[in-house]
Design a protein around this motif. Structure first.
Motif, PDB file in Angstrom:
ATOM      1  N   ASN A 255       0.828  -1.208   0.000  1.00 47.82           N
ATOM      2  CA  ASN A 255       0.000   0.000   0.000  1.00 47.82           C
ATOM      3  C   ASN A 255       0.855   1.247   0.000  1.00 47.82           C
ATOM      4  O   ASN A 255       0.350   2.341   0.146  1.00 47.82           O
ATOM      5  CB  ASN A 255      -0.888   0.008   1.247  1.00 47.82           C
ATOM      6  CG  ASN A 255      -2.275  -0.454   0.912  1.00 47.82           C
ATOM      7  OD1 ASN A 255      -2.695  -0.350  -0.234  1.00 47.82           O
ATOM      8  ND2 ASN A 255      -2.984  -0.951   1.888  1.00 47.82           N
ATOM      9  N   ILE A 256       2.153   1.072  -0.085  1.00 51.80           N
ATOM     10  CA  ILE A 256       3.068   2.203   0.017  1.00 51.80           C
ATOM     11  C   ILE A 256       3.359   2.750  -1.380  1.00 51.80           C
ATOM     12  O   ILE A 256       3.889   2.045  -2.235  1.00 51.80           O
ATOM     13  CB  ILE A 256       4.355   1.780   0.746  1.00 51.80           C
ATOM     14  CG1 ILE A 256       4.000   1.296   2.160  1.00 51.80           C
ATOM     15  CG2 ILE A 256       5.352   2.930   0.796  1.00 51.80           C
ATOM     16  CD1 ILE A 256       5.162   0.795   2.973  1.00 51.80           C
ATOM     17  N   GLY A 257       2.965   4.000  -1.605  1.00 51.29           N
ATOM     18  CA  GLY A 257       3.034   4.587  -2.940  1.00 51.29           C
ATOM     19  C   GLY A 257       4.384   4.458  -3.617  1.00 51.29           C
ATOM     20  O   GLY A 257       4.481   4.010  -4.766  1.00 51.29           O
TER      21      GLY A 257
ATOM     22  N   GLU B  51      -3.619   5.535  -8.810  1.00 52.31           N
ATOM     23  CA  GLU B  51      -3.290   6.765  -9.541  1.00 52.31           C
ATOM     24  C   GLU B  51      -1.804   6.928  -9.822  1.00 52.31           C
ATOM     25  O   GLU B  51      -1.229   7.989  -9.660  1.00 52.31           O
ATOM     26  CB  GLU B  51      -3.838   7.981  -8.787  1.00 52.31           C
ATOM     27  CG  GLU B  51      -5.351   8.025  -8.840  1.00 52.31           C
ATOM     28  CD  GLU B  51      -5.963   8.939  -7.792  1.00 52.31           C
ATOM     29  OE1 GLU B  51      -5.198   9.625  -7.092  1.00 52.31           O
ATOM     30  OE2 GLU B  51      -7.195   8.955  -7.682  1.00 52.31           O
TER      31      GLU B  51
ATOM     32  N   GLN C  35       1.460   6.681 -12.584  1.00 54.79           N
ATOM     33  CA  GLN C  35       1.593   7.129 -13.970  1.00 54.79           C
ATOM     34  C   GLN C  35       1.651   5.907 -14.888  1.00 54.79           C
ATOM     35  O   GLN C  35       2.725   5.391 -15.185  1.00 54.79           O
ATOM     36  CB  GLN C  35       2.838   7.994 -14.118  1.00 54.79           C
ATOM     37  CG  GLN C  35       2.804   9.182 -13.170  1.00 54.79           C
ATOM     38  CD  GLN C  35       3.881  10.180 -13.496  1.00 54.79           C
ATOM     39  OE1 GLN C  35       3.824  10.867 -14.507  1.00 54.79           O
ATOM     40  NE2 GLN C  35       4.882  10.238 -12.647  1.00 54.79           N
TER      41      GLN C  35
ATOM     42  N   ALA D 142     -14.454  10.068 -12.403  1.00 53.14           N
ATOM     43  CA  ALA D 142     -13.733  10.144 -13.675  1.00 53.14           C
ATOM     44  C   ALA D 142     -13.056   8.816 -14.013  1.00 53.14           C
ATOM     45  O   ALA D 142     -12.680   8.051 -13.136  1.00 53.14           O
ATOM     46  CB  ALA D 142     -12.690  11.244 -13.602  1.00 53.14           C
ATOM     47  N   VAL D 143     -12.904   8.570 -15.316  1.00 53.64           N
ATOM     48  CA  VAL D 143     -12.169   7.393 -15.796  1.00 53.64           C
ATOM     49  C   VAL D 143     -10.881   7.906 -16.440  1.00 53.64           C
ATOM     50  O   VAL D 143     -10.917   8.811 -17.265  1.00 53.64           O
ATOM     51  CB  VAL D 143     -12.996   6.621 -16.849  1.00 53.64           C
ATOM     52  CG1 VAL D 143     -12.187   5.465 -17.432  1.00 53.64           C
ATOM     53  CG2 VAL D 143     -14.295   6.116 -16.231  1.00 53.64           C
ATOM     54  N   HIS D 144      -9.764   7.347 -16.027  1.00 49.19           N
ATOM     55  CA  HIS D 144      -8.491   7.821 -16.567  1.00 49.19           C
ATOM     56  C   HIS D 144      -8.388   7.457 -18.059  1.00 49.19           C
ATOM     57  O   HIS D 144      -8.563   6.303 -18.425  1.00 49.19           O
ATOM     58  CB  HIS D 144      -7.335   7.184 -15.797  1.00 49.19           C
ATOM     59  CG  HIS D 144      -6.057   7.945 -15.967  1.00 49.19           C
ATOM     60  ND1 HIS D 144      -5.388   7.991 -17.155  1.00 49.19           N
ATOM     61  CD2 HIS D 144      -5.343   8.702 -15.100  1.00 49.19           C
ATOM     62  CE1 HIS D 144      -4.308   8.743 -17.010  1.00 49.19           C
ATOM     63  NE2 HIS D 144      -4.258   9.186 -15.775  1.00 49.19           N
ATOM     64  N   PRO D 145      -8.095   8.460 -18.924  1.00 47.19           N
ATOM     65  CA  PRO D 145      -8.059   8.184 -20.364  1.00 47.19           C
ATOM     66  C   PRO D 145      -7.072   7.081 -20.756  1.00 47.19           C
ATOM     67  O   PRO D 145      -7.275   6.392 -21.755  1.00 47.19           O
ATOM     68  CB  PRO D 145      -7.613   9.519 -20.964  1.00 47.19           C
ATOM     69  CG  PRO D 145      -7.928  10.553 -19.953  1.00 47.19           C
ATOM     70  CD  PRO D 145      -7.839   9.886 -18.624  1.00 47.19           C
TER      71      PRO D 145
ATOM     72  N   ILE E 165      -2.578  15.383 -19.535  1.00 45.04           N
ATOM     73  CA  ILE E 165      -3.230  15.191 -18.238  1.00 45.04           C
ATOM     74  C   ILE E 165      -2.327  15.668 -17.104  1.00 45.04           C
ATOM     75  O   ILE E 165      -2.766  16.264 -16.132  1.00 45.04           O
ATOM     76  CB  ILE E 165      -3.557  13.697 -18.013  1.00 45.04           C
ATOM     77  CG1 ILE E 165      -4.501  13.198 -19.103  1.00 45.04           C
ATOM     78  CG2 ILE E 165      -4.174  13.489 -16.639  1.00 45.04           C
ATOM     79  CD1 ILE E 165      -4.583  11.694 -19.161  1.00 45.04           C
ATOM     80  N   ASN E 166      -1.032  15.380 -17.243  1.00 43.97           N
ATOM     81  CA  ASN E 166      -0.127  15.608 -16.115  1.00 43.97           C
ATOM     82  C   ASN E 166       0.465  17.006 -16.047  1.00 43.97           C
ATOM     83  O   ASN E 166       0.911  17.435 -14.998  1.00 43.97           O
ATOM     84  CB  ASN E 166       1.016  14.591 -16.151  1.00 43.97           C
ATOM     85  CG  ASN E 166       0.515  13.184 -15.871  1.00 43.97           C
ATOM     86  OD1 ASN E 166      -0.455  13.021 -15.149  1.00 43.97           O
ATOM     87  ND2 ASN E 166       1.146  12.192 -16.442  1.00 43.97           N
ATOM     88  N   ASP E 167       0.543  17.695 -17.210  1.00 40.82           N
ATOM     89  CA  ASP E 167       1.254  18.981 -17.189  1.00 40.82           C
ATOM     90  C   ASP E 167       0.350  20.137 -16.785  1.00 40.82           C
ATOM     91  O   ASP E 167      -0.838  20.086 -16.977  1.00 40.82           O
ATOM     92  CB  ASP E 167       1.877  19.256 -18.562  1.00 40.82           C
ATOM     93  CG  ASP E 167       2.931  18.214 -18.869  1.00 40.82           C
ATOM     94  OD1 ASP E 167       3.302  17.480 -17.934  1.00 40.82           O
ATOM     95  OD2 ASP E 167       3.368  18.105 -20.026  1.00 40.82           O
TER      96      ASP E 167
ATOM     97  N   TRP F 212       5.138   0.801   6.799  1.00 36.92           N
ATOM     98  CA  TRP F 212       3.758   1.233   6.586  1.00 36.92           C
ATOM     99  C   TRP F 212       3.374   2.475   7.385  1.00 36.92           C
ATOM    100  O   TRP F 212       2.782   3.408   6.849  1.00 36.92           O
ATOM    101  CB  TRP F 212       2.798   0.079   6.890  1.00 36.92           C
ATOM    102  CG  TRP F 212       1.376   0.495   6.919  1.00 36.92           C
ATOM    103  CD1 TRP F 212       0.515   0.457   7.980  1.00 36.92           C
ATOM    104  CD2 TRP F 212       0.613   1.046   5.834  1.00 36.92           C
ATOM    105  NE1 TRP F 212      -0.718   0.942   7.614  1.00 36.92           N
ATOM    106  CE2 TRP F 212      -0.683   1.307   6.304  1.00 36.92           C
ATOM    107  CE3 TRP F 212       0.917   1.345   4.500  1.00 36.92           C
ATOM    108  CZ2 TRP F 212      -1.684   1.843   5.509  1.00 36.92           C
ATOM    109  CZ3 TRP F 212      -0.076   1.899   3.698  1.00 36.92           C
ATOM    110  CH2 TRP F 212      -1.359   2.136   4.196  1.00 36.92           C
TER     111      TRP F 212
ATOM    112  N   PHE G 168       4.808   5.594   6.044  1.00 38.07           N
ATOM    113  CA  PHE G 168       4.127   6.013   4.816  1.00 38.07           C
ATOM    114  C   PHE G 168       2.756   6.625   5.136  1.00 38.07           C
ATOM    115  O   PHE G 168       2.394   7.672   4.599  1.00 38.07           O
ATOM    116  CB  PHE G 168       3.950   4.826   3.867  1.00 38.07           C
ATOM    117  CG  PHE G 168       3.116   5.163   2.665  1.00 38.07           C
ATOM    118  CD1 PHE G 168       3.611   6.001   1.686  1.00 38.07           C
ATOM    119  CD2 PHE G 168       1.825   4.671   2.532  1.00 38.07           C
ATOM    120  CE1 PHE G 168       2.833   6.346   0.576  1.00 38.07           C
ATOM    121  CE2 PHE G 168       1.045   5.003   1.431  1.00 38.07           C
ATOM    122  CZ  PHE G 168       1.555   5.836   0.458  1.00 38.07           C
TER     123      PHE G 168
ATOM    124  N   LEU H  99      -3.600  16.918 -10.372  1.00 39.90           N
ATOM    125  CA  LEU H  99      -3.986  16.563 -11.719  1.00 39.90           C
ATOM    126  C   LEU H  99      -5.392  17.097 -11.919  1.00 39.90           C
ATOM    127  O   LEU H  99      -6.315  16.688 -11.251  1.00 39.90           O
ATOM    128  CB  LEU H  99      -3.940  15.035 -11.780  1.00 39.90           C
ATOM    129  CG  LEU H  99      -4.429  14.305 -12.986  1.00 39.90           C
ATOM    130  CD1 LEU H  99      -3.623  14.706 -14.193  1.00 39.90           C
ATOM    131  CD2 LEU H  99      -4.233  12.819 -12.740  1.00 39.90           C
TER     132      LEU H  99
END
Lengths: 291, 328
Positions: free
Chosen positions: A144-146, A179, A181, A213-216, A289-291, B83, B86, B304
């Motif tokens: 679960n750690i990004g 979410e 990239q 929203a749905v990511h393109p 999307i990102n800029d 964990w 984070f 975003l």
């Protein structure tokens, strides 16, 4: 022995980059650790250097020359000196004895903190016995750690090369759910498959039902498998008020062999031309999307 | 850690929330050097961030019931550097920890031996700012044995020590803890003696140790008493923490105490020392604390803009509206 690439050359190259970024004192620390490990082969020595690297080397970003980057089996994008040392340090484990090699590395995983996990998962493409890390990688995707997920997903060629389809699909799904990239996932187009397209299509319906929203980028993976079932979604996208969605629809149609999708794209020859000229790509959509 | 308190009718009456104190401390930054976030909720993290807490230390402790195997210790230590660190970063709070074998569980000798074996794996990890919380609970021989062994580890690693002083027989336990630390060759400036009160503080300060105070309802210090301590002893080597855990405790104890100190006439610079700076000075002796990190953990890579909704990056958590009955 056990390596799927020229580890000697890679080791030398990493050493070259490390020495370019270290002060005399830091270089001495590295040399001392290496001498201690090679002379005593005590695991505690090995583990200590791996853990203590940030204390002695710091975390300055490293600069890699183009020629170096091209010759490496992995991307050093966003690497700091401590992380660079850690992946080089992994190359100092004797790889002949597979069982011992795997044990040493698994043990690092077991007691790793966040940045160590990032270094370890990022190092997957460099490890010996590549077949041995499939389950470990699938386990990493459950994190679960990004930053750990990013290390596995983004610019990492290992998963696409070695994961089975179910684990690969989980990786891509998790990237959408958390979410990340998605366009930075290595082998994204090569590993596209009908099952993943189905799951993602269902997911897009779920999102829509919830008013979310749905990511393109999702349509990149549906495109090659457009069928009667999904064409309605593509048409809706085609008429979207958002540029990114309209572009995603066009790119998805371009990748499709489904006749109505081809015909839809034919209605806008100027867009087709842009795609053929490489002016409109999934990369440009990602940047939009990102800029 | 909490134990049962004498309750009165007023204690059981519902409390009303008065966040007016937040105005008094607007713009101040706080460092809570003792809080067990493993036992706390994300709402607590949110509230701490809102109140100005920028960084915390989570000492390894007893989880409310005894562990039965070394693997659960290993997993617990791993979660402190993994964990939980984070989870904290998702709310823009920098999370450090101290690693150690707590006094309660030191009484299980067989298990303690195994824990001592794995400790070196963790104490050199990044973000580990000390050995803690260690010391005495019942003041048994085994507690002393493992307290000494861990002081030895701290000395070798050059790490500060965070001492838990016992609830029962506190004064003598505190004295013994300090005596043994000096006997083991530790510099008192590397030792933070925690859970002080009016009875222990003078000796701790006189002997050159750091004195930490835990603001914890019913069983430890109240913050009105804390104000008096600062008025009497000043700010040198004194720090305030919440020790919030699975008991009736308050994760906002540090910012609330800061507000009360200001209200009762202690100047802002002094308040900043005991609720922020001193703890950093003490634990930064580990070489593991960088104030620049307090800001970088707050950075949101970029937001975003997509379909009119902002998607947060960098792992930051979006903020739900807790005041609304509608949950989206």
């Amino acid at each position: 022995m056990g390596y799927a690439y020229d580890e000697q050359q890679t080791g030398a190259l990493l050493e070259q980059i490390i020495s370019r970024h270290t002060t005399a004192k830091q270089a001495q620390w590295v040399a001392d650790r290496l001498a201690a490990w090679q002379q005593q082969h005590a695991l505690q020595q090995f583990n200590l250097a791996f853990a203590a690297a940030p204390r002695f080397l710091g975390r300055e970003p490293v600069a890699v020359e183009e020629a170096e980057a091209a010759a490496l089996p992995l991307s050093l994008e966003g690497y700091t000196l401590d992380r660079l040392f850690r992946i080089w340090w992994l190359l100092q484990i004797p790889a002949e004895d597979k069982e011992r090699y795997v044990d040493i590395i698994e043990n690092l995983f077991h007691s790793a903190e966040m940045n160590e996990l990032v270094a370890l998962y990022g190092a997957l493409p460099m490890l010996a016995w590549p077949e041995a890390w499939k389950l470990r990688t699938a386990e990493g995707i459950r994190s679960n750690i990004g930053s750990v997920l990013e290390a596995i997903m983004e610019r990492n060629p290992y998963p696409a090369a070695y994961l089975d389809e179910a684990a690969w699909n989980q990786l891509v799904l998790k990237a959408f759910f958390t979410e990340k990239q998605v366009h930075l996932i290595s082998g994204l187009d090569q590993r596209a498959n009908p099952e993943l397209a189905r799951i993602l299509l269902d997911y897009s319906h779920e999102r829509r039902a919830a008013g979310r929203a749905v990511h393109p980028m999702l349509w990149r993976l549906v495109g090659p498998y457009i069928s009667e079932a999904s064409f309605e979604d593509i048409e809706r996208l085609w008429f979207s008020e958002y540029n990114a969605e309209r572009e995603a629809a066009a790119l998805a149609c371009y990748a499709s062999g489904y006749e109505p999708a081809r015909q839809l794209l034919d209605k806008k020859p100027e867009i087709r031309a842009e795609i053929e000229a490489g002016q409109l790509t999934w990369e440009t959509v990602a940047h939009r999307i990102n800029d | 850690m909490c134990c049962s308190a004498q309750l009165t009718e007023t204690d059981l009456a519902p409390q009303s929330m008065n966040p007016a104190y937040l105005d008094a401390i607007k713009g101040m930054r706080f460092f809570d050097p003792h809080i067990h976030m493993t036992s706390r909720t994300t709402d607590d993290y949110q509230a701490m961030a809102d109140a100005g807490v920028v960084a915390i230390i989570e000492p390894a402790f007893w989880l409310g019931q005894p562990r039965t195997g070394v693997d659960t210790f290993k997993d617990y230590y791993s979660s402190l550097v993994g964990w939980e660190r984070f989870r904290s970063s998702q709310f823009g709070i920098k999370h450090y920890c101290t690693i150690g074998l707590n006094s309660k569980e030191a009484n299980n000798e067989k298990l303690s031996e195994q824990v001592m074996e794995i400790l070196p794996l963790f104490i050199y990890k990044e973000g580990v700012v000390g050995i803690g919380e260690i010391g005495f609970d019942d003041q048994t021989a085994l507690e002393e044995k493992y307290y000494r062994a861990q002081l030895q580890l701290a000395r070798e690693a050059g790490l500060p020590v965070q001492i838990h002083t016992p609830h029962r027989d506190k004064k003598q336990g505190t004295q013994r803890s300090m005596d043994i630390a000096l006997e083991m060759g530790l510099d008192p400036h590397m030792v933070i003696v925690d859970h002080n009160n009016e009875e222990t503080v003078k000796e701790v300060l006189d002997r050159g140790f750091w004195a930490a105070f835990t603001i914890y309802p019913f069983t430890k210090m109240g913050n009105e008493r804390m104000v008096e301590i600062v008025k009497q002893y000043g700010t040198e080597r004194i720090m305030v923490n919440s020790a919030a855990d699975w008991g009736i405790s308050d994760p906002l104890a540090v910012p609330k105490t800061a507000a009360l100190m200001l209200e009762r006439g202690i100047d802002r610079a002094a308040v900043e020392l005991v609720t922020y700076r001193n703890a950093i000075t003490a634990f930064a002796q580990s070489g593991q604390i960088s104030e620049a990190d307090f800001d970088s953990v707050k950075e949101i890579d970029q937001s975003l803009k997509y379909n009119g909704s902002t998607i947060l990056r960098g792992g930051q958590q979006p903020r739900p509206n807790k005041q609304s009955t509608i949950i989206r």
